[in-house]
Design an enzyme around this catalytic site. Structure first.
Site, short mmCIF file in Angstrom:
data_model
loop_
_atom_site.label_atom_id
_atom_site.label_comp_id
_atom_site.label_asym_id
_atom_site.label_seq_id
_atom_site.Cartn_x
_atom_site.Cartn_y
_atom_site.Cartn_z
N ARG A 14 0.82 -1.24 0.00
CA ARG A 14 0.00 0.00 0.00
C ARG A 14 0.84 1.28 0.00
NH1 ARG A 14 -3.44 -2.70 3.97
NH2 ARG A 14 -5.07 -3.78 2.81
N LYS A 25 3.51 11.58 -10.81
CA LYS A 25 2.63 10.80 -11.69
C LYS A 25 3.35 9.51 -12.03
CE LYS A 25 -0.26 14.21 -14.06
NZ LYS A 25 -0.57 14.83 -15.36
N GLU A 31 10.35 19.30 -23.69
CA GLU A 31 9.72 19.57 -22.39
C GLU A 31 10.35 20.79 -21.71
OE1 GLU A 31 7.00 17.99 -21.54
OE2 GLU A 31 7.08 15.94 -22.34
N LYS A 83 8.22 23.30 -12.74
CA LYS A 83 7.32 22.17 -12.49
C LYS A 83 7.00 22.07 -10.99
CE LYS A 83 5.85 17.59 -13.42
NZ LYS A 83 5.86 16.42 -14.27
N GLU A 138 -3.93 17.75 -10.18
CA GLU A 138 -4.45 18.28 -11.45
C GLU A 138 -5.95 18.57 -11.37
OE1 GLU A 138 -2.36 16.42 -14.79
OE2 GLU A 138 -4.12 16.81 -16.03
N ARG A 174 -2.02 22.40 -13.04
CA ARG A 174 -1.14 21.32 -13.52
C ARG A 174 -1.52 20.93 -14.94
NH1 ARG A 174 1.45 16.18 -10.25
NH2 ARG A 174 2.67 15.46 -12.03
N ASN A 192 0.21 20.01 -19.81
CA ASN A 192 -0.16 19.19 -20.97
C ASN A 192 -0.09 19.98 -22.27
OD1 ASN A 192 -0.70 16.86 -19.45
ND2 ASN A 192 -2.70 17.68 -18.86
N HIS A 201 0.39 18.22 -25.54
CA HIS A 201 0.25 16.79 -25.32
C HIS A 201 -0.99 16.19 -25.99
CE1 HIS A 201 3.55 17.41 -22.62
NE2 HIS A 201 3.55 16.17 -22.20
N HIS A 241 -0.28 13.44 -28.45
CA HIS A 241 -0.75 12.09 -28.15
C HIS A 241 -1.44 11.46 -29.37
CE1 HIS A 241 -1.92 9.01 -25.20
NE2 HIS A 241 -3.00 8.88 -25.94
N HIS A 298 8.01 10.32 -27.61
CA HIS A 298 7.05 11.15 -26.87
C HIS A 298 7.43 12.65 -26.94
CE1 HIS A 298 4.30 12.42 -23.71
NE2 HIS A 298 5.31 12.97 -23.08
P1 NAD Z 1 12.78 6.08 -21.87
O1 NAD Z 1 12.72 5.88 -20.43
O2 NAD Z 1 12.24 5.00 -22.75
O3 NAD Z 1 14.29 6.37 -22.28
C1 NAD Z 1 14.59 6.60 -23.65
C2 NAD Z 1 15.72 5.69 -24.14
O4 NAD Z 1 16.96 6.17 -23.65
C3 NAD Z 1 15.63 4.23 -23.69
O5 NAD Z 1 16.08 3.41 -24.72
C4 NAD Z 1 16.60 4.18 -22.51
O6 NAD Z 1 17.11 2.89 -22.30
C5 NAD Z 1 17.66 5.12 -22.97
N1 NAD Z 1 18.42 5.79 -21.92
C6 NAD Z 1 17.91 6.36 -20.80
N2 NAD Z 1 18.88 7.01 -20.15
C7 NAD Z 1 20.03 6.82 -20.84
C8 NAD Z 1 21.37 7.27 -20.68
N3 NAD Z 1 21.73 8.10 -19.69
N4 NAD Z 1 22.29 6.86 -21.58
C9 NAD Z 1 21.93 6.05 -22.63
N5 NAD Z 1 20.67 5.64 -22.86
C10 NAD Z 1 19.74 6.02 -21.97
O7 NAD Z 1 12.03 7.42 -22.35
P2 NAD Z 1 11.84 8.88 -21.71
O8 NAD Z 1 11.74 9.78 -22.87
O9 NAD Z 1 12.81 9.17 -20.65
O10 NAD Z 1 10.43 8.75 -21.02
C11 NAD Z 1 9.24 8.55 -21.76
C12 NAD Z 1 8.20 8.03 -20.81
O11 NAD Z 1 7.98 8.98 -19.79
C13 NAD Z 1 6.85 7.77 -21.47
O12 NAD Z 1 6.38 6.52 -21.04
C14 NAD Z 1 5.96 8.88 -20.91
O13 NAD Z 1 4.62 8.48 -20.80
C15 NAD Z 1 6.57 9.10 -19.56
N6 NAD Z 1 6.34 10.42 -18.99
C16 NAD Z 1 5.89 10.49 -17.73
C17 NAD Z 1 5.68 11.72 -17.14
C18 NAD Z 1 5.24 11.78 -15.71
O14 NAD Z 1 4.94 12.88 -15.24
N7 NAD Z 1 5.22 10.69 -14.99
C19 NAD Z 1 5.93 12.89 -17.84
C20 NAD Z 1 6.41 12.80 -19.15
C21 NAD Z 1 6.62 11.55 -19.72
N1 GLY Z 2 3.96 15.68 -17.32
C1 GLY Z 2 2.74 16.27 -16.90
C2 GLY Z 2 2.57 16.29 -15.43
O1 GLY Z 2 3.42 15.86 -14.69
O2 GLY Z 2 1.54 16.72 -14.97
#
Ligand code: NAD
Ligand code: GLY
Length: 368
Positions: free
Chosen positions: A121, A143, A185, A227, A237, A242, A246, A249, A253, A267
């Site tokens: 939990r 998130k 971003e 942020k 949100e 917040r 987006n 987005h 999306h 993304h």
């Molecule tokens: P990711 O985590 O897939 O990383 C991108 C690529 O880079 C992967 O192949 C990874 O293995 C590689 N990589 C990561 N760090 C590295 C490094 N230092 N050196 C070499 N390779 C490296 O993608 P991302 O763009 O970081 O994240 C995208 C995800 O984040 C999506 O799923 C999206 O929905 C999510 N997201 C979440 C939020 C949130 O608020 N929680 C906000 C924006 C995006």
């Molecule tokens: N990436 C959007 C949020 O964190 O609200």
């Protein structure tokens, strides 16, 4: 090192930004690593690049690393990986007061954060973001989510980390394409509420991306501070603040969905295109000078990013794209709120946008 407090009521934490934080991991996490064995979730690429540094840091500090290494890529944000990660943490006998480490990009942060949210939990976790996108956005704000057959990020929880350590050195091994995707971003914070910062991006974005350490620290710290202000004021949100994060987005999306959430469009790349579209749509509504919208597209194009949706060769019409928007989780009583711009640095939430209006606008953009 820059230290940005995230003042979430009941769950405040710090984001520390600087070079070499992973090497000094145990000192940075002082008081949080209670046991000899430390559980770390990561992906295969990150483990190959930074696993040894983390392993060495833990070993030097008297700890033993227990690794869960998932395949790199969006597909790891799945029920299967969530279940396997939670089972592994249970087998590791992780307790609520222990801190699980999430070493990776947004995929690892979202997966590990969600596992931590539901394990017993709610367990503690620490974000060690290794992409620019994760450092400026996904590691901050709590998130967490996985994807299901019905869509992206549809199952998740708000669960704040106990600490975020953004080591700028990790960006040196990040592929250029991923760095540029994360940069979208960064620009977002300028466009949504800080015209001066967008100007800073115009002047310094290229040098920052090329590796200037001081500019990198400034870009990450400034983005995280923006942020942090927003999520502290509107964690769930619910207050319309917040939701401004987006920006780009909803359009983005739809483009990602049309590309099958594949490597064809990352993304962050979709967010960059989405911001161009949100700005141009704002211009068609007479809210923003057309030249300002084109300025955003030019900014991304000059850095070598895709900035025109027509260049994607999607072979679809506007209505196909708006159909993807119908499944958006922001849909509220049949209306989809759009983040639009009244100026560069002046985003607002428009609740009067009809999807047929958006479809007609997209038809024109697809034919440019
Ligand atoms: P990711 O985590 O897939 O990383 C991108 C690529 O880079 C992967 O192949 C990874 O293995 C590689 N990589 C990561 N760090 C590295 C490094 N230092 N050196 C070499 N390779 C490296 O993608 P991302 O763009 O970081 O994240 C995208 C995800 O984040 C999506 O799923 C999206 O929905 C999510 N997201 C979440 C939020 C949130 O608020 N929680 C906000 C924006 C995006
Ligand atoms: N990436 C959007 C949020 O964190 O609200």
């Amino acid at each position: 090192m820059a230290v940005i407090p995230v003042a979430i009521a009941g769950a405040p934490y710090e984001v520390r930004i600087g070079s070499g934080l992973l090497a000094g991991l145990v000192e940075q996490c002082r008081g949080k690593l209670r046991k000899r064995r430390v559980q770390i979730v990561t992906d295969a690429h990150v483990h190959a690049a930074w696993g040894a540094v983390v392993e060495h840091a833990l070993h030097e500090g008297g700890h033993e690393a227990a690794w869960r290494i998932v395949p790199a890529g969006e597909a790891s944000k799945s029920w299967e990986q969530l279940a396997a990660t939670v089972d592994w943490l249970l087998a590791e006998e992780v307790e609520r007061g222990d801190h699980i480490l999430a070493l990776g990009g947004g995929v690892i942060g979202d997966l590990t954060g969600f596992a931590a949210a539901i394990l017993k939990r709610g367990c503690q976790f620490i974000q060690l973001p290794t992409t620019l996108l994760a450092q400026v956005d996904s590691s901050v704000g709590g998130k967490t989510a996985i994807n299901t057959a019905a869509g992206k990020n549809l199952v998740g929880a708000f669960h704040q980390p106990a600490l975020v350590l953004a080591d700028l050195a990790v960006l040196d091994t990040l592929p250029r394409r991923e760095l540029l995707a994360g940069y979208a971003e960064v620009v977002k914070y300028g466009l949504l509420g800080d015209a001066e910062f967008f100007g800073w991006c115009d002047a310094n974005g290229a040098a920052m991306l090329d590796g200037d350490p001081a500019l990198r620290e400034y870009a990450v710290a400034h983005s995280v501070a923006a942020k942090a202000r927003i999520v502290a004021a509107d964690e769930r949100e619910t207050k319309g603040l917040r939701a401004l994060l987006n920006l780009g987005h909803t359009f983005g999306h739809a483009l990602e969905a049309q590309c099958g959430f594949s490597d064809r469009l990352l993304h962050g790349e979709a967010v960059a295109l989405g911001m161009v579209l949100a700005a141009r749509f704002s211009a068609t509504r007479g809210l923003l000078p057309r030249a300002s919208a084109d300025h955003i597209a030019r900014h991304f194009a000059e850095l070598g990013m895709v900035s025109e949706v027509a260049a994607l060769g999607l072979n679809c019409d506007g209505q196909t794209l708006t159909r993807h928007m119908l499944h958006d989780k922001k849909m509220d009583a049949g209306t989809l709120p759009f983040v639009l711009l009244r100026g560069l640095g002046e985003a607002f939430l428009a609740r009067d946008v009809a999807l047929h209006e958006v479809a007609a606008f997209l038809d024109a953009e697809l034919a440019r």
